[in-house]
Each structure stands twice: as C-alpha cells, then as structure tokens.
Enzyme design. Sequence first.
Site, short mmCIF file in Angstrom:
data_model
loop_
_atom_site.label_atom_id
_atom_site.label_comp_id
_atom_site.label_asym_id
_atom_site.label_seq_id
_atom_site.Cartn_x
_atom_site.Cartn_y
_atom_site.Cartn_z
N PHE A 11 -18.22 -31.07 5.60
CA PHE A 11 -19.25 -31.94 6.17
C PHE A 11 -20.38 -32.21 5.16
O PHE A 11 -20.54 -33.35 4.67
CB PHE A 11 -19.74 -31.28 7.47
N ASN A 32 -9.97 -26.07 -0.20
CA ASN A 32 -8.63 -25.73 0.30
C ASN A 32 -8.36 -26.32 1.69
O ASN A 32 -7.34 -26.02 2.31
CB ASN A 32 -8.43 -24.20 0.33
N THR A 35 -11.55 -25.68 6.66
CA THR A 35 -12.33 -26.27 7.75
C THR A 35 -12.77 -27.69 7.42
O THR A 35 -13.37 -28.36 8.25
CB THR A 35 -13.59 -25.42 8.06
N GLY A 36 -12.46 -28.15 6.22
CA GLY A 36 -12.81 -29.52 5.83
C GLY A 36 -11.64 -30.45 6.04
O GLY A 36 -10.60 -30.06 6.56
N VAL A 57 -10.74 -21.18 -3.82
CA VAL A 57 -11.57 -20.52 -4.85
C VAL A 57 -11.51 -19.00 -4.75
O VAL A 57 -12.01 -18.30 -5.63
CB VAL A 57 -13.05 -21.01 -4.84
N SER A 75 -17.16 -22.38 2.42
CA SER A 75 -17.18 -21.33 3.44
C SER A 75 -17.14 -22.00 4.81
O SER A 75 -17.82 -23.01 5.02
CB SER A 75 -18.48 -20.52 3.37
N ASN A 99 -15.80 -15.67 -8.30
CA ASN A 99 -15.06 -16.57 -9.21
C ASN A 99 -15.94 -17.73 -9.69
O ASN A 99 -15.91 -18.11 -10.86
CB ASN A 99 -13.82 -17.11 -8.50
N TYR A 145 -19.82 -13.62 8.72
CA TYR A 145 -20.55 -14.72 8.08
C TYR A 145 -21.89 -14.23 7.52
O TYR A 145 -22.17 -14.42 6.33
CB TYR A 145 -20.78 -15.81 9.13
N ARG A 186 -19.88 -26.88 17.19
CA ARG A 186 -21.34 -26.82 17.03
C ARG A 186 -22.03 -27.64 18.11
O ARG A 186 -21.45 -28.56 18.69
CB ARG A 186 -21.74 -27.30 15.62
P1 NAD Z 1 -17.65 -27.22 6.40
O1 NAD Z 1 -16.76 -26.22 7.04
O2 NAD Z 1 -17.56 -28.62 6.87
O3 NAD Z 1 -17.47 -27.19 4.81
C1 NAD Z 1 -17.08 -26.06 4.09
C2 NAD Z 1 -15.92 -26.46 3.19
O4 NAD Z 1 -15.50 -25.32 2.43
C3 NAD Z 1 -14.69 -26.93 3.98
O5 NAD Z 1 -14.27 -28.20 3.51
C4 NAD Z 1 -13.65 -25.85 3.73
O6 NAD Z 1 -12.33 -26.34 3.76
C5 NAD Z 1 -14.07 -25.35 2.35
N1 NAD Z 1 -13.59 -24.00 2.05
C6 NAD Z 1 -13.63 -22.90 2.85
N2 NAD Z 1 -13.05 -21.85 2.22
C7 NAD Z 1 -12.65 -22.30 1.00
C8 NAD Z 1 -11.98 -21.70 -0.10
N3 NAD Z 1 -11.60 -20.41 -0.06
N4 NAD Z 1 -11.72 -22.45 -1.21
C9 NAD Z 1 -12.08 -23.75 -1.25
N5 NAD Z 1 -12.72 -24.38 -0.23
C10 NAD Z 1 -13.00 -23.67 0.88
O7 NAD Z 1 -19.13 -26.66 6.58
P2 NAD Z 1 -20.53 -27.32 6.19
O8 NAD Z 1 -21.30 -27.41 7.43
O9 NAD Z 1 -20.34 -28.51 5.33
O10 NAD Z 1 -21.17 -26.13 5.33
C11 NAD Z 1 -21.21 -26.15 3.91
C12 NAD Z 1 -21.94 -24.90 3.42
O11 NAD Z 1 -23.27 -24.89 3.93
C13 NAD Z 1 -21.28 -23.59 3.86
O12 NAD Z 1 -21.30 -22.69 2.79
C14 NAD Z 1 -22.16 -23.11 4.98
O13 NAD Z 1 -22.16 -21.71 5.07
C15 NAD Z 1 -23.53 -23.66 4.58
N6 NAD Z 1 -24.37 -23.86 5.77
C16 NAD Z 1 -24.16 -24.90 6.61
C17 NAD Z 1 -24.96 -25.05 7.74
C18 NAD Z 1 -24.79 -26.20 8.69
O14 NAD Z 1 -25.57 -26.32 9.64
N7 NAD Z 1 -23.85 -27.11 8.51
C19 NAD Z 1 -25.96 -24.12 8.02
C20 NAD Z 1 -26.12 -23.04 7.15
C21 NAD Z 1 -25.33 -22.93 6.02
N1 UDP Z 2 -24.54 -24.21 22.11
C1 UDP Z 2 -24.46 -24.54 23.45
N2 UDP Z 2 -23.39 -25.28 23.86
C2 UDP Z 2 -22.41 -25.69 23.00
C3 UDP Z 2 -22.50 -25.35 21.63
C4 UDP Z 2 -23.59 -24.58 21.22
O1 UDP Z 2 -25.34 -24.19 24.27
O2 UDP Z 2 -21.47 -26.37 23.46
C5 UDP Z 2 -25.72 -23.43 21.65
C6 UDP Z 2 -25.39 -22.09 21.02
O3 UDP Z 2 -25.29 -21.08 22.01
C7 UDP Z 2 -26.57 -21.89 20.09
C8 UDP Z 2 -26.93 -23.32 19.65
O4 UDP Z 2 -26.35 -24.18 20.62
O5 UDP Z 2 -27.65 -21.37 20.77
C9 UDP Z 2 -26.41 -23.68 18.27
O6 UDP Z 2 -25.04 -23.33 18.21
P1 UDP Z 2 -24.12 -23.75 16.99
O7 UDP Z 2 -22.72 -23.32 17.32
O8 UDP Z 2 -24.34 -25.18 16.67
O9 UDP Z 2 -24.63 -22.90 15.74
P2 UDP Z 2 -25.53 -21.61 15.51
O10 UDP Z 2 -26.89 -22.11 15.25
O11 UDP Z 2 -25.48 -20.69 16.70
O12 UDP Z 2 -24.92 -20.98 14.31
#
Ligand code: NAD
Ligand code: UDP
Length: 318
Positions: A11, A32, A35-36, A57, A75, A99, A145, A186
Amino acid sequence: MHTLVAGGAGFIGSHLCDKLLALGHRVTAVDNLLTGSIDNIKHLLDNKDFQFIRHDVVESAPVLGGLDAIFHLASPASPVGYWTYPLETMLVNSTGTHNLLKLAAATGAKYLLTSTSEAYGDPLEHPQKESYRGNVNPVGPRSCYDEGKRYAEALSTLYVEKYGVDGRIVRIFNTYGPRNNPEDGRMVPNFVTQALTGKPVTIYGDGNQSRSLCYVSDMVEGLIKTMMTKEARGQVINLGNPDERTVLQVAMLIRELIGSSSPVEFLAGREEEVYRRCPDITRARQVLNWEPAVLLRDGLIKTVDWIREQLAITAANK
Ligand code: NAD
Ligand code: UDP
C-alpha cells in the site's frame, strides 16, 4: 538516483514508488507479494526507470549495484496481516532487516526503516513522543509485530552506530488511502466497504478507542523528507496526523460521507486493544519541516472513490 523500495508492491510502498519516479529517481521495487499486490504497481511496469523484482528479503538482499537509497517497508502491517503471517512478520523484521542493513553497509546507500506506533504498545503516555519507551507485552497477541519492529529498530541503530550506515527510523502512525487492501481488516477499508455495500459497520468494543489517521500522500512526502534530510541521520521520527478521533467518530463520518444507512454493529473488543494513539510530531516539524496537509474528510473521500471503483471491478469480473 537509484532507490530500492523493499515492500514496493504494498500500500504505502507503491505510492512511494510513484512519487520517487515523479521526482526523477530510478526505482527498484522488491516484494514477495505476501500482503502486497502486483495490481498496486502494474501501471509502473512499462516505465523504463522502474523495475520490479519478486523476492523475499528474508532469503537475501537483492543483488543490486549503484544503490543510493533503501526504503525498508517490507512487513505485514495490519493486525489481520500479522496475525495471518506471524512468523513471516518476525522474520522479515529480523533477518530481512539484517539483509537490507548489510546491503546498505556494502553499497553506502542511505537507509530508512519504517517502524510503527505499535512500538509504543498500548501507551501510558499521550500523545506519544519518540522518547517514550512504550508499554508492550512481549508475549501478547501483537508481539510478533511490536517486538519484531522493536528488534528492527535496535538492529538498525546498531548499524548506524557501529557500521557507519547513514540510517534513520520512522515510526508510522495509522495511514490510509487508495490501495489499502480492502481485505486486510483495517478500520478505514472495513468501514468504507461495509458502508458502500449496506452491511453493518462493525465496531470492536465500545468504539471509544482512538486513532489518528494520516493520508498516504502526506506519509510518502514525510518518508522522502526523512530520507533526504541530513539532520535525520541516526534519528527516530514519528510520522502521522495528530488529528485524533474515536473509532466510532470515524465510522459515523464515513457513513455520512457515503450517505449510507448501514447500521452500526458493536462486536466484542479485540484482545489487548490499543486504547489511545496519537503522534507528537514536534520532531518531524522541527527536523523535516513536515506536517500533514490532507484533512480527514478529503482523504476519506478519495479512499471511498477508490474502494467504490474496486467493488465495481470485482462485480464486473463475476
Ligand atoms: P503492506 O502490507 O501493504 O505492504 C508491505 C509490503 O511488504 C507488502 O507488499 C508485502 O508483500 C511486502 N513484504 C512482506 N514481507 C516481505 C518479504 N519477506 N520480502 C519482500 N517483501 C515483503 O503494508 P503497508 O501498510 O504498505 O506498510 C508498509 C510498512 O509501513 C510496513 O513495514 C509497516 O509495518 C509500516 N507501517 C504501516 C502502517 C499503516 O498504517 N499502513 C502503520 C505503521 C507502520
Ligand atoms: N476496528 C473496528 N472495526 C473494524 C476494524 C477495526 O472497530 O472493522 C478498530 C480496531 O479495534 C482498532 C481500530 O479500529 O481500535 C484500528 O484498527 P486497525 O486494524 O485499523 O489497526 P490498529 O491501529 O489496531 O493496528
């Protein structure tokens, strides 16, 4: 500039690739597809400045020369994502991070780790500053996580301090927008999909828990600024939008924007729910001169449009 985006088909990673290409970078996305999705980057596959390598990775860093910067976003990120893939989550944040750090050390590329507000656990300090050390259960439902990211932070810090990597850490707070996988459970994609399809909007617990939602374009801008700002080297920086809302308020706003009459359904709360979350972004303001610009209402409207489009595509393919 040649930039590697690990997790580039995810994302946030896919939006980061778009922005880096627009700024004139040559971009290699490694993912890989755990989750993408390739759908997130398919519009880039014909771009001569972009290459995609499907690769885990955890196995190794991709073999790449002439690298200038490495963004590490690989991740699972959502609770549903890391509950489905807990071991993969721990391994990508430990071995995968190692890595990528070795690659940074070998190539001299700048490095940025995307950590998370989950590093603070269920915080006892509010809003959360970078100096807060957190309230994390090391054996709880979120530990794969939370502890995975805390280990990734420790390892990244070691490589900055002992091995000369030009690195920095961003703690990302809840981010939303188009390409946030509607299946990953989410809050925003769940509520929008439910409100668009007339299904009950599911609130876990009483809905009084809070989150602070950052639109993805603001996040991407903050990530690039953190990579490019010299003073960010060796720092941990919160990036997020301090506009704190309760989950119930977000649900009601989404219903209102869509004009939906979906009922609101209160379900059992999540185990070890994080009750309050809001970033203190003083450091980002001072070091990066960054702050989010997109209002929640405006970002949600764009997200609703995208999810509506996805639902139409799915319906047409049936
Ligand atoms: P996402 O799941 O959409 O993107 C993560 C990507 O990493 C995916 O495309 C997945 O396939 C790839 N991936 C996972 N394991 C892998 C591996 N071993 N080798 C290669 N690729 C791998 O999630 P996102 O929301 O885009 O999050 C991106 C980063 O931001 C993550 O590290 C996440 O922890 C961090 N983050 C996101 C949020 C958020 O709200 N979206 C909040 C806090 C932290
Ligand atoms: N949540 C909810 N209903 C849903 C999905 C999430 O009430 O269908 C709530 C969840 O309990 C949390 C907040 O929304 O309090 C954010 O959840 P999310 O899974 O987006 O990520 P988090 O911030 O908990 O990592």
